[in-house]
Design a protein around this motif. Sequence first.
Motif, PDB file in Angstrom:
ATOM      1  N   ASN A 163      -4.462   5.655   3.710  1.00 56.58           N
ATOM      2  CA  ASN A 163      -5.441   6.013   2.681  1.00 56.58           C
ATOM      3  C   ASN A 163      -5.284   7.451   2.195  1.00 56.58           C
ATOM      4  OD1 ASN A 163      -6.631   3.439   2.881  1.00 56.58           O
ATOM      5  ND2 ASN A 163      -7.792   4.098   4.664  1.00 56.58           N
ATOM      6  N   GLY A 164      -4.296   8.169   2.722  1.00 57.02           N
ATOM      7  CA  GLY A 164      -4.006   9.522   2.255  1.00 57.02           C
ATOM      8  C   GLY A 164      -4.670  10.642   3.033  1.00 57.02           C
ATOM      9  N   GLU A 220       4.419   5.451  -5.729  1.00 57.71           N
ATOM     10  CA  GLU A 220       4.260   5.537  -7.184  1.00 57.71           C
ATOM     11  C   GLU A 220       3.340   6.694  -7.577  1.00 57.71           C
ATOM     12  OE1 GLU A 220       6.078   3.808  -9.373  1.00 57.71           O
ATOM     13  OE2 GLU A 220       7.056   2.936  -7.612  1.00 57.71           O
ATOM     14  N   THR A 221       2.296   6.926  -6.806  1.00 57.79           N
ATOM     15  CA  THR A 221       1.336   7.992  -7.109  1.00 57.79           C
ATOM     16  C   THR A 221       1.904   9.374  -6.819  1.00 57.79           C
ATOM     17  OG1 THR A 221      -0.490   6.520  -6.576  1.00 57.79           O
ATOM     18  CG2 THR A 221      -0.988   8.859  -6.596  1.00 57.79           C
ATOM     19  N   GLU A 222       2.524   9.531  -5.649  1.00 50.74           N
ATOM     20  CA  GLU A 222       2.967  10.858  -5.213  1.00 50.74           C
ATOM     21  C   GLU A 222       4.418  11.166  -5.543  1.00 50.74           C
ATOM     22  OE1 GLU A 222       1.662  12.359  -1.491  1.00 50.74           O
ATOM     23  OE2 GLU A 222      -0.043  10.986  -1.412  1.00 50.74           O
ATOM     24  N   ASN A 223       5.210  10.150  -5.884  1.00 49.29           N
ATOM     25  CA  ASN A 223       6.595  10.306  -6.318  1.00 49.29           C
ATOM     26  C   ASN A 223       7.427  11.217  -5.405  1.00 49.29           C
ATOM     27  OD1 ASN A 223       8.819   9.827  -7.938  1.00 49.29           O
ATOM     28  ND2 ASN A 223       8.358  11.555  -9.279  1.00 49.29           N
ATOM     29  N   LYS A 278       0.839  -1.213   0.000  1.00 47.32           N
ATOM     30  CA  LYS A 278       0.000   0.000   0.000  1.00 47.32           C
ATOM     31  C   LYS A 278       0.870   1.257   0.000  1.00 47.32           C
ATOM     32  CE  LYS A 278      -4.210  -1.762   2.038  1.00 47.32           C
ATOM     33  NZ  LYS A 278      -5.478  -1.102   2.203  1.00 47.32           N
ATOM     34  N   LYS A 300       2.307   1.877  -3.409  1.00 49.01           N
ATOM     35  CA  LYS A 300       1.349   2.511  -4.325  1.00 49.01           C
ATOM     36  C   LYS A 300       1.322   4.022  -4.126  1.00 49.01           C
ATOM     37  CE  LYS A 300      -1.675  -1.429  -5.039  1.00 49.01           C
ATOM     38  NZ  LYS A 300      -2.978  -2.026  -4.822  1.00 49.01           N
ATOM     39  N   LEU A 301       1.412   4.461  -2.872  1.00 50.91           N
ATOM     40  CA  LEU A 301       1.475   5.903  -2.600  1.00 50.91           C
ATOM     41  C   LEU A 301       2.766   6.508  -3.137  1.00 50.91           C
ATOM     42  CD1 LEU A 301       0.049   6.015   1.024  1.00 50.91           C
ATOM     43  CD2 LEU A 301      -1.008   6.986  -1.014  1.00 50.91           C
TER      44      LEU A 301
END
Length: 177
Positions: free
Chosen positions: A168-169, A24-27, A18, A21-22
């Motif tokens: 979950n951000g 990869e999304t937020e770099n 998880k 994934k964050l």
Amino acid sequence: MKIFVASDIHGSKHYTKKFAKLIETENPDQIILLGDLYYHGPRNKFPKGYNPKETANILNGYKNKIKCVKGNCDAEVDQMISSFEIEDQYETTINGKTFLFVHGHKLDAENMPNKDFTFGGHTHIPVINADLKNTTYVNPGSLGLPKSKDGSTFAVIEENKISIKSINGKVLYLVNF
């Protein structure tokens, strides 16, 4: 610059995926890990998705971005499966402020360093405490074995703010500097 700070993964492949994934999304530009990467400790239950080797494989994919400090559950053998160095502590300057990153098992309210910000994990409970004499203390909580109602959490340093977010951000805590 964006920096992710995470602690106390304790071998949870589930939460490491998880977190990845964050990433990869937020770099983020950098990832700082505050120790207790793979082993769950003798007093803790097995975390969800306990798989230290796969946890290491996921983290190793970000080796060029990772700075890591040693936790009380980390051992020399952990360095053997990690493609990044595990140091005793890490210190840096961000926007003119001094930041110290440690695991936190040797810190208490009477034993805080004289730095602008001190990040430590260990308790598995997220907090930002600006009321201390020598430093603002930030604990990102725990990814693998959270001990708060907030569940798995991590911190983000970005521009002139520090936030603690759920996996979950959702922003749970925020301080500007």
